[in-house]
Design a protein around this motif. Structure first.
Motif, PDB file in Angstrom:
ATOM      1  N   ASP A   7     -22.281  13.396  32.890  1.00  0.00           N
ATOM      2  CA  ASP A   7     -21.330  12.429  33.409  1.00  0.00           C
ATOM      3  C   ASP A   7     -21.673  11.042  32.885  1.00  0.00           C
ATOM      4  O   ASP A   7     -22.832  10.732  32.615  1.00  0.00           O
ATOM      5  N   PHE A   8     -20.666  10.221  32.709  1.00  0.00           N
ATOM      6  CA  PHE A   8     -20.862   8.828  32.326  1.00  0.00           C
ATOM      7  C   PHE A   8     -19.715   8.011  32.895  1.00  0.00           C
ATOM      8  O   PHE A   8     -18.687   8.550  33.281  1.00  0.00           O
ATOM      9  N   GLU A   9     -19.927   6.705  32.937  1.00  0.00           N
ATOM     10  CA  GLU A   9     -18.925   5.787  33.467  1.00  0.00           C
ATOM     11  C   GLU A   9     -18.615   4.742  32.413  1.00  0.00           C
ATOM     12  O   GLU A   9     -19.511   4.237  31.743  1.00  0.00           O
ATOM     13  N   LEU A  10     -17.328   4.418  32.277  1.00  0.00           N
ATOM     14  CA  LEU A  10     -16.874   3.430  31.308  1.00  0.00           C
ATOM     15  C   LEU A  10     -15.990   2.397  31.981  1.00  0.00           C
ATOM     16  O   LEU A  10     -15.337   2.692  32.978  1.00  0.00           O
ATOM     17  N   GLN A  11     -15.946   1.214  31.399  1.00  0.00           N
ATOM     18  CA  GLN A  11     -15.030   0.181  31.875  1.00  0.00           C
ATOM     19  C   GLN A  11     -13.734   0.297  31.078  1.00  0.00           C
ATOM     20  O   GLN A  11     -13.745   0.443  29.858  1.00  0.00           O
ATOM     21  N   THR A  12     -12.604   0.226  31.773  1.00  0.00           N
ATOM     22  CA  THR A  12     -11.302   0.278  31.110  1.00  0.00           C
ATOM     23  C   THR A  12     -10.915  -1.112  30.616  1.00  0.00           C
ATOM     24  O   THR A  12     -11.518  -2.119  31.011  1.00  0.00           O
ATOM     25  N   LEU A  13      -9.891  -1.173  29.778  1.00  0.00           N
ATOM     26  CA  LEU A  13      -9.406  -2.471  29.291  1.00  0.00           C
ATOM     27  C   LEU A  13      -8.873  -3.347  30.413  1.00  0.00           C
ATOM     28  O   LEU A  13      -8.853  -4.562  30.307  1.00  0.00           O
ATOM     29  N   GLY A  15     -10.258  -3.556  33.313  1.00  0.00           N
ATOM     30  CA  GLY A  15     -11.366  -3.962  34.164  1.00  0.00           C
ATOM     31  C   GLY A  15     -11.794  -2.944  35.200  1.00  0.00           C
ATOM     32  O   GLY A  15     -12.739  -3.172  35.933  1.00  0.00           O
ATOM     33  N   GLY A  16     -11.116  -1.824  35.259  1.00  0.00           N
ATOM     34  CA  GLY A  16     -11.503  -0.762  36.181  1.00  0.00           C
ATOM     35  C   GLY A  16     -12.606   0.093  35.587  1.00  0.00           C
ATOM     36  O   GLY A  16     -13.145  -0.216  34.521  1.00  0.00           O
ATOM     37  N   THR A  17     -12.953   1.142  36.277  1.00  0.00           N
ATOM     38  CA  THR A  17     -13.938   2.079  35.756  1.00  0.00           C
ATOM     39  C   THR A  17     -13.367   3.490  35.790  1.00  0.00           C
ATOM     40  O   THR A  17     -12.480   3.802  36.587  1.00  0.00           O
ATOM     41  N   VAL A  18     -13.886   4.309  34.910  1.00  0.00           N
ATOM     42  CA  VAL A  18     -13.503   5.703  34.842  1.00  0.00           C
ATOM     43  C   VAL A  18     -14.772   6.512  34.574  1.00  0.00           C
ATOM     44  O   VAL A  18     -15.669   6.047  33.871  1.00  0.00           O
ATOM     45  N   ARG A  19     -14.863   7.665  35.184  1.00  0.00           N
ATOM     46  CA  ARG A  19     -15.996   8.567  34.974  1.00  0.00           C
ATOM     47  C   ARG A  19     -15.480   9.863  34.369  1.00  0.00           C
ATOM     48  O   ARG A  19     -14.385  10.308  34.689  1.00  0.00           O
ATOM     49  N   ILE A  61      -9.497  10.524  26.359  1.00  0.00           N
ATOM     50  CA  ILE A  61     -10.346   9.375  26.655  1.00  0.00           C
ATOM     51  C   ILE A  61     -10.822   8.834  25.313  1.00  0.00           C
ATOM     52  O   ILE A  61     -11.538   9.515  24.582  1.00  0.00           O
ATOM     53  N   ALA A  62     -10.397   7.620  24.979  1.00  0.00           N
ATOM     54  CA  ALA A  62     -10.790   6.972  23.733  1.00  0.00           C
ATOM     55  C   ALA A  62     -11.870   5.946  24.042  1.00  0.00           C
ATOM     56  O   ALA A  62     -11.652   5.026  24.825  1.00  0.00           O
ATOM     57  N   VAL A  63     -13.041   6.121  23.441  1.00  0.00           N
ATOM     58  CA  VAL A  63     -14.207   5.306  23.765  1.00  0.00           C
ATOM     59  C   VAL A  63     -14.591   4.431  22.584  1.00  0.00           C
ATOM     60  O   VAL A  63     -14.868   4.938  21.494  1.00  0.00           O
ATOM     61  N   ASN A  64     -14.614   3.131  22.793  1.00  0.00           N
ATOM     62  CA  ASN A  64     -15.066   2.186  21.783  1.00  0.00           C
ATOM     63  C   ASN A  64     -16.469   1.752  22.164  1.00  0.00           C
ATOM     64  O   ASN A  64     -16.672   1.164  23.214  1.00  0.00           O
ATOM     65  N   LEU A  65     -17.431   2.032  21.300  1.00  0.00           N
ATOM     66  CA  LEU A  65     -18.830   1.752  21.629  1.00  0.00           C
ATOM     67  C   LEU A  65     -19.477   0.695  20.742  1.00  0.00           C
ATOM     68  O   LEU A  65     -20.676   0.577  20.730  1.00  0.00           O
TER      69      LEU A  65
END
Length: 83
Positions: A7-13, A15-19, A61-65
């Motif tokens: 599992d991981f958590e990301l910030q959305t554009l 400003g929210g979060t998604v896991r 889920i598109a992740v920019n790292l």
């Protein structure tokens, strides 16, 4: 036996979060990309079309790292211009 993805958590554009665990039990395409990546630019319209056709069956889920994309502003510009 299949193991669960970590599992991981990301910030959305916005400003929210998604896991990743928010999508448990669903099919997920996890795409890592960057604004400066030519193949990423080329695939985004296809990814969008695929989601529009199959969004009831799958989540994308598109992740920019990368820190080279000037933060949320740079990523937001890319999202708007490739959509």
């Amino acid at each position: 036996m299949l193991e669960e993805a970590p599992d991981f958590e990301l910030q959305t554009l916005l400003g929210g979060t998604v896991r990743l665990s928010d999508y448990r039990g669903k099919k997920v395409i996890l795409n890592f990309w960057a604004t400066w990546c030519p193949p990423c630019k080329a695939e985004m319209p296809h990814m969008q079309n695929f989601y529009e056709e199959h969004g009831d069956e799958i989540e994308v889920i598109a992740v920019n790292l990368t820190s080279r994309d000037n933060g949320a502003e740079g990523v937001g510009k890319f999202v708007v211009t490739t959509a």
